[in-house]
Write a protein that holds these residues in place. Structure first.
Motif, PDB file in Angstrom:
ATOM      1  N   TRP A   1     -30.018 -11.869  17.978  1.00 22.70           N
ATOM      2  CA  TRP A   1     -29.314 -10.596  17.888  1.00 22.70           C
ATOM      3  C   TRP A   1     -30.147  -9.517  18.580  1.00 22.70           C
ATOM      4  O   TRP A   1     -31.344  -9.397  18.317  1.00 22.70           O
ATOM      5  CB  TRP A   1     -29.115 -10.192  16.427  1.00 22.70           C
ATOM      6  CG  TRP A   1     -28.177 -11.067  15.659  1.00 22.70           C
ATOM      7  CD1 TRP A   1     -28.498 -12.168  14.918  1.00 22.70           C
ATOM      8  CD2 TRP A   1     -26.761 -10.895  15.539  1.00 22.70           C
ATOM      9  NE1 TRP A   1     -27.375 -12.696  14.343  1.00 22.70           N
ATOM     10  CE2 TRP A   1     -26.287 -11.936  14.702  1.00 22.70           C
ATOM     11  CE3 TRP A   1     -25.841  -9.964  16.048  1.00 22.70           C
ATOM     12  CZ2 TRP A   1     -24.939 -12.068  14.371  1.00 22.70           C
ATOM     13  CZ3 TRP A   1     -24.506 -10.096  15.720  1.00 22.70           C
ATOM     14  CH2 TRP A   1     -24.064 -11.134  14.905  1.00 22.70           C
TER      15      TRP A   1
ATOM     16  N   LYS B   1     -31.801 -14.960   4.697  1.00 20.89           N
ATOM     17  CA  LYS B   1     -30.519 -15.166   4.025  1.00 20.89           C
ATOM     18  C   LYS B   1     -29.434 -14.488   4.851  1.00 20.89           C
ATOM     19  O   LYS B   1     -29.724 -13.716   5.771  1.00 20.89           O
ATOM     20  CB  LYS B   1     -30.546 -14.591   2.607  1.00 20.89           C
ATOM     21  CG  LYS B   1     -30.699 -13.080   2.545  1.00 20.89           C
ATOM     22  CD  LYS B   1     -30.667 -12.577   1.100  1.00 20.89           C
ATOM     23  CE  LYS B   1     -30.738 -11.052   1.043  1.00 20.89           C
ATOM     24  NZ  LYS B   1     -30.718 -10.549  -0.353  1.00 20.89           N
ATOM     25  N   ASP B   2     -28.187 -14.771   4.527  1.00 19.73           N
ATOM     26  CA  ASP B   2     -27.086 -14.073   5.188  1.00 19.73           C
ATOM     27  C   ASP B   2     -27.160 -12.586   4.849  1.00 19.73           C
ATOM     28  O   ASP B   2     -27.471 -12.209   3.708  1.00 19.73           O
ATOM     29  CB  ASP B   2     -25.736 -14.620   4.725  1.00 19.73           C
ATOM     30  CG  ASP B   2     -25.485 -16.045   5.226  1.00 19.73           C
ATOM     31  OD1 ASP B   2     -26.350 -16.577   5.948  1.00 19.73           O
ATOM     32  OD2 ASP B   2     -24.431 -16.601   4.892  1.00 19.73           O
ATOM     33  N   TYR B   3     -26.869 -11.747   5.850  1.00 20.13           N
ATOM     34  CA  TYR B   3     -26.996 -10.305   5.639  1.00 20.13           C
ATOM     35  C   TYR B   3     -25.957  -9.587   6.489  1.00 20.13           C
ATOM     36  O   TYR B   3     -25.829  -9.849   7.688  1.00 20.13           O
ATOM     37  CB  TYR B   3     -28.403  -9.843   6.032  1.00 20.13           C
ATOM     38  CG  TYR B   3     -28.712  -8.415   5.653  1.00 20.13           C
ATOM     39  CD1 TYR B   3     -29.254  -8.111   4.409  1.00 20.13           C
ATOM     40  CD2 TYR B   3     -28.436  -7.364   6.529  1.00 20.13           C
ATOM     41  CE1 TYR B   3     -29.535  -6.790   4.047  1.00 20.13           C
ATOM     42  CE2 TYR B   3     -28.716  -6.050   6.186  1.00 20.13           C
ATOM     43  CZ  TYR B   3     -29.270  -5.771   4.940  1.00 20.13           C
ATOM     44  OH  TYR B   3     -29.546  -4.470   4.587  1.00 20.13           O
ATOM     45  N   ASP B   4     -25.215  -8.687   5.871  1.00 17.98           N
ATOM     46  CA  ASP B   4     -24.195  -7.931   6.591  1.00 17.98           C
ATOM     47  C   ASP B   4     -24.795  -6.650   7.160  1.00 17.98           C
ATOM     48  O   ASP B   4     -25.422  -5.870   6.439  1.00 17.98           O
ATOM     49  CB  ASP B   4     -23.028  -7.575   5.661  1.00 17.98           C
ATOM     50  CG  ASP B   4     -22.224  -8.802   5.255  1.00 17.98           C
ATOM     51  OD1 ASP B   4     -22.237  -9.782   6.021  1.00 17.98           O
ATOM     52  OD2 ASP B   4     -21.599  -8.775   4.180  1.00 17.98           O
TER      53      ASP B   4
ATOM     54  N   GLN C   1     -21.204  -7.017  11.076  1.00 13.16           N
ATOM     55  CA  GLN C   1     -21.474  -8.391  11.485  1.00 13.16           C
ATOM     56  C   GLN C   1     -22.246  -9.106  10.381  1.00 13.16           C
ATOM     57  O   GLN C   1     -22.943  -8.464   9.587  1.00 13.16           O
ATOM     58  CB  GLN C   1     -22.311  -8.424  12.773  1.00 13.16           C
ATOM     59  CG  GLN C   1     -21.757  -7.608  13.924  1.00 13.16           C
ATOM     60  CD  GLN C   1     -20.456  -8.169  14.457  1.00 13.16           C
ATOM     61  OE1 GLN C   1     -20.074  -9.294  14.152  1.00 13.16           O
ATOM     62  NE2 GLN C   1     -19.755  -7.369  15.243  1.00 13.16           N
ATOM     63  N   THR C   2     -22.141 -10.414  10.361  1.00 12.14           N
ATOM     64  CA  THR C   2     -22.922 -11.198   9.406  1.00 12.14           C
ATOM     65  C   THR C   2     -24.059 -11.887  10.147  1.00 12.14           C
ATOM     66  O   THR C   2     -23.825 -12.789  10.970  1.00 12.14           O
ATOM     67  CB  THR C   2     -22.072 -12.244   8.679  1.00 12.14           C
ATOM     68  OG1 THR C   2     -21.050 -11.577   7.930  1.00 12.14           O
ATOM     69  CG2 THR C   2     -22.932 -13.059   7.714  1.00 12.14           C
ATOM     70  N   ILE C   3     -25.268 -11.425   9.873  1.00 10.20           N
ATOM     71  CA  ILE C   3     -26.457 -12.124  10.366  1.00 10.20           C
ATOM     72  C   ILE C   3     -26.686 -13.293   9.420  1.00 10.20           C
ATOM     73  O   ILE C   3     -26.787 -13.097   8.212  1.00 10.20           O
ATOM     74  CB  ILE C   3     -27.664 -11.167  10.377  1.00 10.20           C
ATOM     75  CG1 ILE C   3     -27.410 -10.028  11.372  1.00 10.20           C
ATOM     76  CG2 ILE C   3     -28.947 -11.909  10.721  1.00 10.20           C
ATOM     77  CD1 ILE C   3     -28.400  -8.891  11.259  1.00 10.20           C
ATOM     78  N   GLN C   4     -26.748 -14.486   9.945  1.00 11.63           N
ATOM     79  CA  GLN C   4     -26.861 -15.665   9.093  1.00 11.63           C
ATOM     80  C   GLN C   4     -28.310 -16.056   8.857  1.00 11.63           C
ATOM     81  O   GLN C   4     -29.193 -15.747   9.659  1.00 11.63           O
ATOM     82  CB  GLN C   4     -26.078 -16.834   9.711  1.00 11.63           C
ATOM     83  CG  GLN C   4     -24.585 -16.571   9.797  1.00 11.63           C
ATOM     84  CD  GLN C   4     -23.817 -17.770  10.316  1.00 11.63           C
ATOM     85  OE1 GLN C   4     -24.347 -18.608  11.040  1.00 11.63           O
ATOM     86  NE2 GLN C   4     -22.546 -17.848   9.936  1.00 11.63           N
ATOM     87  N   LYS C   5     -28.527 -16.721   7.742  1.00  7.46           N
ATOM     88  CA  LYS C   5     -29.858 -17.221   7.419  1.00  7.46           C
ATOM     89  C   LYS C   5     -30.407 -18.032   8.592  1.00  7.46           C
ATOM     90  O   LYS C   5     -29.714 -18.903   9.128  1.00  7.46           O
ATOM     91  CB  LYS C   5     -29.797 -18.088   6.162  1.00  7.46           C
ATOM     92  CG  LYS C   5     -31.142 -18.681   5.754  1.00  7.46           C
ATOM     93  CD  LYS C   5     -31.008 -19.536   4.500  1.00  7.46           C
ATOM     94  CE  LYS C   5     -32.368 -20.142   4.107  1.00  7.46           C
ATOM     95  NZ  LYS C   5     -32.258 -20.976   2.886  1.00  7.46           N
TER      96      LYS C   5
ATOM     97  N   ASP D   1     -31.180 -16.761  11.524  1.00 11.08           N
ATOM     98  CA  ASP D   1     -30.956 -16.081  12.799  1.00 11.08           C
ATOM     99  C   ASP D   1     -32.201 -15.300  13.223  1.00 11.08           C
ATOM    100  O   ASP D   1     -32.964 -14.796  12.400  1.00 11.08           O
ATOM    101  CB  ASP D   1     -29.775 -15.111  12.687  1.00 11.08           C
ATOM    102  CG  ASP D   1     -28.427 -15.802  12.807  1.00 11.08           C
ATOM    103  OD1 ASP D   1     -28.408 -17.041  12.975  1.00 11.08           O
ATOM    104  OD2 ASP D   1     -27.392 -15.107  12.714  1.00 11.08           O
TER     105      ASP D   1
END
Length: 428
Positions: free
Chosen positions: A52, A323-326, A330-334, A336
């Motif tokens: 990202w 961890k997944d984070y909004d 957008q959703t940044i995934q674990k 990433d």
């Protein structure tokens, strides 16, 4: 924002290319377009793991303040190709890092290692050094007088003043300073054909990696000798603190000790010299700003902060999500990977009025050049003090100044700045 959060290939290539960072206009135009059209988007380049690109000031802050969610140590902390990452991990037994400084650490090690030297770089301790720093500043201002009205401000003055300061604090003999400067330039200038160890374009990234490893080995060999000397004969310097430091009751490892020396010996001066040069560049381009600060030296603090914002010598750091984070829809995934773009954040129109102007009266100046959160630059107070003392010595004696040639920026997507700044001047 487009529904598809993929950064187009041309922009993706631009943000990874060292050549983008060698041209201020190109850098500014690239990041402005990304902030407007793709403020949080993912790159998909075949030679890099997807990451990202974080271009907005608010997003960089949000990520930086959450060091338990976005880690520095799990993946490469600076932008690295897949093949180089694989080679490094093969050589290190699985680690993505050739060096382990505070930059590559997370809790619980990071706060423990930071605490070892933190007191040295706090304002109350630095006050004891003010007179010595001013004396060193005066030496280099006097040197400008002796150079007959023309010099390369970066290579004759700005590089050496903070180098002398940090080496005194660290405990490196003055005779070894040229060696430290050369190694620093080879490390941070590894992507620049005029600055790297090979002295040319490095099309083979494995050769470039070998050059960096050779530079780090030179640092390691030098600072191993320092460790032995300080353990045998402790003195009043930071090298003694590092050499004799313990972690959980045991001496810290040799790798961590030498890494600690190396980050102080490199980042401890290079970024300050870049910011000082950027300050003079800004003053030459804006004679009204020069006149304003010369008429009121209380404005020097504003000059220092604006110089640092304008320069932003550290171009990026990488983080990885636990961890997944909004974020920004957008959703940044674990797992990433994220690239925090400090030059982009420091030109963000949502935070800085007229962001491309050099303004010493910019208040507040919420620049990101020192980072934020747990990884906030350990040496920020020292850097500001050095610059402040230098300008206090130079500005009252500077009658006129202009460019004497075309300044050049280094090709570097990690740490960069001017690699020359030719000037003509008149001084008392």
């Amino acid at each position: 924002m487009p529904a598809d959060p993929i950064l187009p290939d041309a922009l993706s290539r631009a943000v990874v290319s060292p050549k983008t960072y060698a041209n201020q206009a190109t850098m500014d135009e690239t990041f402005a377009r990304i902030r407007a059209d793709y403020p949080l988007a993912k790159t998909q380049l075949p030679d890099f793991e997807p990451f990202w690109f974080v271009s907005k000031h608010a997003d960089i802050l949000e990520i930086s303040r959450q060091n338990d969610v976005f880690l520095s140590g799990e993946m490469p902390t600076t932008l690295t190709t897949k093949s180089v990452d694989q080679k490094v991990r093969q050589q290190t037994g699985g680690s993505p890092h050739l060096i382990r400084t505070l930059v590559q650490m997370d809790a619980p090690d990071h706060p423990k290692f930071r605490h070892m030297t933190q007191a040295w770089f706090m304002p109350q301790n630095l006050r004891k050094l003010e007179d010595q720093i001013r004396k060193i500043a005066r030496v280099y201002v006097d040197k400008m007088v002796c150079m007959g009205g023309q010099c390369d401000f970066l290579n004759d003055i700005a590089l050496f003043f903070p180098l002398r300061v940090i080496m005194e604090i660290l405990g490196v003999p003055e005779v070894d300073e040229p060696r430290m400067l050369k190694l620093t330039q080879e490390l941070f200038g590894a992507q620049d054909p005029e600055m790297n160890r090979s002295g040319g374009e490095l099309e083979d990234e494995q050769k470039a990696l070998a050059d960096i490893q050779a530079v780090l080995m030179d640092f390691f060999m030098y600072f191993n000798q320092i460790t032995e000397a300080r353990r045998a004969n402790p003195t009043e310097d930071v090298a003694t603190v590092i050499a004799n430091a313990t972690m959980d009751g045991q001496p810290i490892g040799a790798f961590e000790a030498v890494s600690y020396y190396t980050i102080i010996a490199t980042a401890g001066h290079d970024t300050t010299s870049s910011s000082t040069a950027a300050g003079l560049y800004g003053l030459i381009q804006n004679p009204d700003q020069l006149a304003a600060v010369q008429n009121d030296l209380d404005r020097i603090s504003g000059l220092v902060d604006e110089s640092i914002r304008w320069a932003t010598p550290v171009r990026h750091f990488m983080r990885s999500a636990t961890k997944d984070y909004d974020l920004r829809g957008q959703t940044i995934q674990k797992g990433d990977w994220l690239m925090l773009s400090y030059p982009s954040g420091n030109r963000d129109e949502d935070v800085f009025e007229d962001p491309y102007a050099f303004r010493i009266d910019r208040t507040p100046n919420r620049h990101l050049a020192f980072g934020y959160g747990a990884h906030l630059c350990l040496g920020q107070h020292l850097a500001k003090l050095e610059m402040r003392k230098f300008w206090e010595e130079l500005l009252p004696r500077l009658k006129s100044v202009e460019f004497a040639g075309e300044p050049k920026l280094s090709e570097a997507n990690f740490v960069g700045g001017f690699k020359n700044l030719p000037i003509r001047y008149v001084m008392d």
